[in-house]
Design a protein around this motif. Structure first.
Motif, PDB file in Angstrom:
ATOM      1  N   LEU A  41       0.843  -1.189   0.000  1.00 35.18           N
ATOM      2  CA  LEU A  41       0.000   0.000   0.000  1.00 35.18           C
ATOM      3  C   LEU A  41       0.875   1.234   0.000  1.00 35.18           C
ATOM      4  O   LEU A  41       1.820   1.336   0.779  1.00 35.18           O
ATOM      5  CB  LEU A  41      -0.909   0.023   1.238  1.00 35.18           C
ATOM      6  CG  LEU A  41      -1.730   1.294   1.432  1.00 35.18           C
ATOM      7  CD1 LEU A  41      -2.900   1.320   0.451  1.00 35.18           C
ATOM      8  CD2 LEU A  41      -2.253   1.399   2.864  1.00 35.18           C
ATOM      9  N   PRO A  49      -1.650   5.880   5.555  1.00 36.63           N
ATOM     10  CA  PRO A  49      -2.157   5.141   4.398  1.00 36.63           C
ATOM     11  C   PRO A  49      -2.722   6.080   3.338  1.00 36.63           C
ATOM     12  O   PRO A  49      -3.417   7.047   3.654  1.00 36.63           O
ATOM     13  CB  PRO A  49      -3.268   4.262   4.993  1.00 36.63           C
ATOM     14  CG  PRO A  49      -2.954   4.165   6.453  1.00 36.63           C
ATOM     15  CD  PRO A  49      -2.318   5.468   6.808  1.00 36.63           C
ATOM     16  N   GLU A  59     -11.404   6.404   6.207  1.00 35.21           N
ATOM     17  CA  GLU A  59     -10.845   5.771   7.407  1.00 35.21           C
ATOM     18  C   GLU A  59     -11.907   5.700   8.490  1.00 35.21           C
ATOM     19  O   GLU A  59     -12.608   6.667   8.761  1.00 35.21           O
ATOM     20  CB  GLU A  59      -9.644   6.561   7.904  1.00 35.21           C
ATOM     21  CG  GLU A  59      -9.003   5.970   9.157  1.00 35.21           C
ATOM     22  CD  GLU A  59      -7.789   6.753   9.632  1.00 35.21           C
ATOM     23  OE1 GLU A  59      -7.688   6.986  10.855  1.00 35.21           O
ATOM     24  OE2 GLU A  59      -6.964   7.139   8.778  1.00 35.21           O
ATOM     25  N   THR A 101     -10.515   0.814   7.101  1.00 32.29           N
ATOM     26  CA  THR A 101     -11.228   1.745   6.232  1.00 32.29           C
ATOM     27  C   THR A 101     -12.501   1.058   5.740  1.00 32.29           C
ATOM     28  O   THR A 101     -12.757  -0.096   6.054  1.00 32.29           O
ATOM     29  CB  THR A 101     -10.368   2.169   5.023  1.00 32.29           C
ATOM     30  OG1 THR A 101     -10.360   1.114   4.036  1.00 32.29           O
ATOM     31  CG2 THR A 101      -8.938   2.481   5.447  1.00 32.29           C
ATOM     32  N   ARG A 104     -10.608  -1.550   3.281  1.00 33.26           N
ATOM     33  CA  ARG A 104      -9.425  -2.375   3.555  1.00 33.26           C
ATOM     34  C   ARG A 104      -9.039  -2.392   5.029  1.00 33.26           C
ATOM     35  O   ARG A 104      -9.438  -1.523   5.793  1.00 33.26           O
ATOM     36  CB  ARG A 104      -8.224  -1.839   2.755  1.00 33.26           C
ATOM     37  CG  ARG A 104      -8.353  -1.946   1.277  1.00 33.26           C
ATOM     38  CD  ARG A 104      -7.161  -1.371   0.553  1.00 33.26           C
ATOM     39  NE  ARG A 104      -7.198   0.090   0.450  1.00 33.26           N
ATOM     40  CZ  ARG A 104      -6.396   0.815  -0.304  1.00 33.26           C
ATOM     41  NH1 ARG A 104      -5.459   0.211  -1.002  1.00 33.26           N
ATOM     42  NH2 ARG A 104      -6.502   2.124  -0.349  1.00 33.26           N
ATOM     43  N   VAL A 106      -5.549  -1.984   6.813  1.00 34.52           N
ATOM     44  CA  VAL A 106      -4.218  -1.488   6.477  1.00 34.52           C
ATOM     45  C   VAL A 106      -3.287  -1.736   7.649  1.00 34.52           C
ATOM     46  O   VAL A 106      -3.593  -1.370   8.789  1.00 34.52           O
ATOM     47  CB  VAL A 106      -4.261   0.015   6.147  1.00 34.52           C
ATOM     48  CG1 VAL A 106      -2.857   0.533   5.865  1.00 34.52           C
ATOM     49  CG2 VAL A 106      -5.177   0.270   4.959  1.00 34.52           C
ATOM     50  N   GLY A 131       3.585   0.004   3.899  1.00 39.28           N
ATOM     51  CA  GLY A 131       2.272  -0.481   4.314  1.00 39.28           C
ATOM     52  C   GLY A 131       1.827  -1.689   3.511  1.00 39.28           C
ATOM     53  O   GLY A 131       2.225  -1.869   2.354  1.00 39.28           O
ATOM     54  N   ARG A 132       1.019  -2.518   4.109  1.00 43.24           N
ATOM     55  CA  ARG A 132       0.397  -3.675   3.453  1.00 43.24           C
ATOM     56  C   ARG A 132      -1.085  -3.657   3.782  1.00 43.24           C
ATOM     57  O   ARG A 132      -1.517  -3.034   4.755  1.00 43.24           O
ATOM     58  CB  ARG A 132       1.035  -4.978   3.930  1.00 43.24           C
ATOM     59  CG  ARG A 132       2.538  -5.078   3.663  1.00 43.24           C
ATOM     60  CD  ARG A 132       2.839  -5.280   2.205  1.00 43.24           C
ATOM     61  NE  ARG A 132       4.253  -5.127   1.887  1.00 43.24           N
ATOM     62  CZ  ARG A 132       4.924  -5.935   1.077  1.00 43.24           C
ATOM     63  NH1 ARG A 132       4.301  -6.966   0.518  1.00 43.24           N
ATOM     64  NH2 ARG A 132       6.197  -5.704   0.810  1.00 43.24           N
ATOM     65  N   PHE A 133      -1.892  -4.346   2.974  1.00 39.73           N
ATOM     66  CA  PHE A 133      -3.324  -4.314   3.236  1.00 39.73           C
ATOM     67  C   PHE A 133      -3.996  -5.622   2.873  1.00 39.73           C
ATOM     68  O   PHE A 133      -3.480  -6.427   2.079  1.00 39.73           O
ATOM     69  CB  PHE A 133      -3.986  -3.154   2.481  1.00 39.73           C
ATOM     70  CG  PHE A 133      -4.089  -3.359   0.986  1.00 39.73           C
ATOM     71  CD1 PHE A 133      -5.209  -3.969   0.422  1.00 39.73           C
ATOM     72  CD2 PHE A 133      -3.077  -2.931   0.141  1.00 39.73           C
ATOM     73  CE1 PHE A 133      -5.308  -4.151  -0.942  1.00 39.73           C
ATOM     74  CE2 PHE A 133      -3.169  -3.107  -1.232  1.00 39.73           C
ATOM     75  CZ  PHE A 133      -4.289  -3.726  -1.775  1.00 39.73           C
ATOM     76  N   HIS A 135      -7.767  -6.458   1.450  1.00 35.81           N
ATOM     77  CA  HIS A 135      -9.017  -5.873   0.989  1.00 35.81           C
ATOM     78  C   HIS A 135     -10.176  -6.617   1.647  1.00 35.81           C
ATOM     79  O   HIS A 135     -10.149  -7.840   1.794  1.00 35.81           O
ATOM     80  CB  HIS A 135      -9.133  -5.967  -0.532  1.00 35.81           C
ATOM     81  CG  HIS A 135     -10.151  -5.021  -1.103  1.00 35.81           C
ATOM     82  ND1 HIS A 135     -11.502  -5.320  -1.109  1.00 35.81           N
ATOM     83  CD2 HIS A 135     -10.027  -3.784  -1.640  1.00 35.81           C
ATOM     84  CE1 HIS A 135     -12.165  -4.305  -1.650  1.00 35.81           C
ATOM     85  NE2 HIS A 135     -11.301  -3.362  -1.984  1.00 35.81           N
TER      86      HIS A 135
END
Length: 280
Positions: A41, A49, A59, A101, A104, A106, A131-133, A135
């Motif tokens: 991300l 994010p 968010e 969010t 996602r 995050v 960052g990683r997410f 979904h």
């Protein structure tokens, strides 16, 4: 690689300073863990994010640091093709900040120490991993689990995620108010899963395409078309409001459409003003 010092903030709170590298670290340093198997991300310059506002992403909830992501230690997640084959599976990532969010989950790792090395929790520096997410469309079910009991007084509070692509994952809460934080997060997460906000753009486009308002207004031209469209919109608004307050309808749906209705009313008033002015 060369580096520079920057200040990073998350969830509105300054965290620490981190070493940000101008070139990526050696692939040999890559860890094989749940975080490194998730899609990347983009982060803002301040380390927050980057949300997809064009799709209405907002968010909802944020928990800074002290979070952990776990996977099955005996069933590694699919290894990214860019990762060295020699990398061993580590099923836990700790020291995470997590943001929910409308679209996602995050996750952002903790910041490295002054030398840019691992901070002791098994996490890669933000400069290395970013960052990683996950979904929300990939989550089939989310359930609050764990917590201390008579037989397991040290058990942690968790949320179990049953996913379509990553298997079973666990979000572990190690905050000072872990129990209430877990409950609040689970409630908000399940509400988001039910609402499926990431589909709203497509639903809105389809609704507009098939709306009787657009069909009828399309048969007219000019100011007549605008007035017809707005009158029909007002009728839809009256029906929706009546359903909510007299038939126990969906209040959230009413709130979602409120902004659009206000805009329609304003356009309607402006059109009438212009028509009156032209007639004078």
């Amino acid at each position: 690689p060369s580096s520079s010092r920057v200040s990073i903030s998350f969830c509105g709170t300054r965290v620490t300073e981190a070493t940000m590298f101008s070139s990526p670290p050696d692939d040999g340093d890559a860890r094989y863990s749940p975080m490194t198997c998730l899609p990347a991300l983009q982060l803002t310059p301040s380390g927050l994010p980057q949300l997809d506002t064009s799709d209405g992403e907002v968010e909802l909830l944020c928990r800074p640091s002290d979070m952990e992501l776990r996977s099955d230690p005996d069933r590694p997640m699919p290894k990214p093709t860019s990762m060295p084959t020699s990398s061993g599976w580590d099923s836990r990532d700790g020291g995470l900040s997590i943001t929910l969010t409308t679209h996602r989950l995050v996750l952002v790792p903790s910041i490295s120490d002054d030398d840019g090395n691992d901070d002791g929790s098994g996490m890669v520096a933000l400069a290395t991993l970013g960052g990683r997410f996950i979904h929300l469309s990939m989550i089939a079910n989310a359930e609050a689990t764990g917590g201390p009991s008579f037989t397991s007084p040290m058990a942690t509070y968790k949320i179990r995620l049953d996913t379509h692509a990553y298997g079973e994952l666990h979000l572990v809460f190690r905050t000072s108010n872990a129990g209430s934080d877990r409950d609040d997060f689970a409630k908000s997460l399940n509400r988001s899963l039910q609402r499926r906000a990431w589909e709203e753009s497509a639903r809105a486009a389809e609704k507009k395409k098939n709306s009787s308002v657009e069909v009828l207004a399309g048969r007219k031209v000019g100011v007549d078309a605008i007035l017809t469209r707005n009158k029909l919109k007002h009728k839809e608004a009256e029906r929706l409001t009546d359903d909510v307050f007299t038939k126990g309808g969906d209040v959230e749906k009413l709130m979602d459409e409120a902004g659009e209705l206000v805009a329609i009313i304003n356009k309607y008033v402006a059109t009438l003003d212009r028509t009156t002015a032209d007639q004078q």
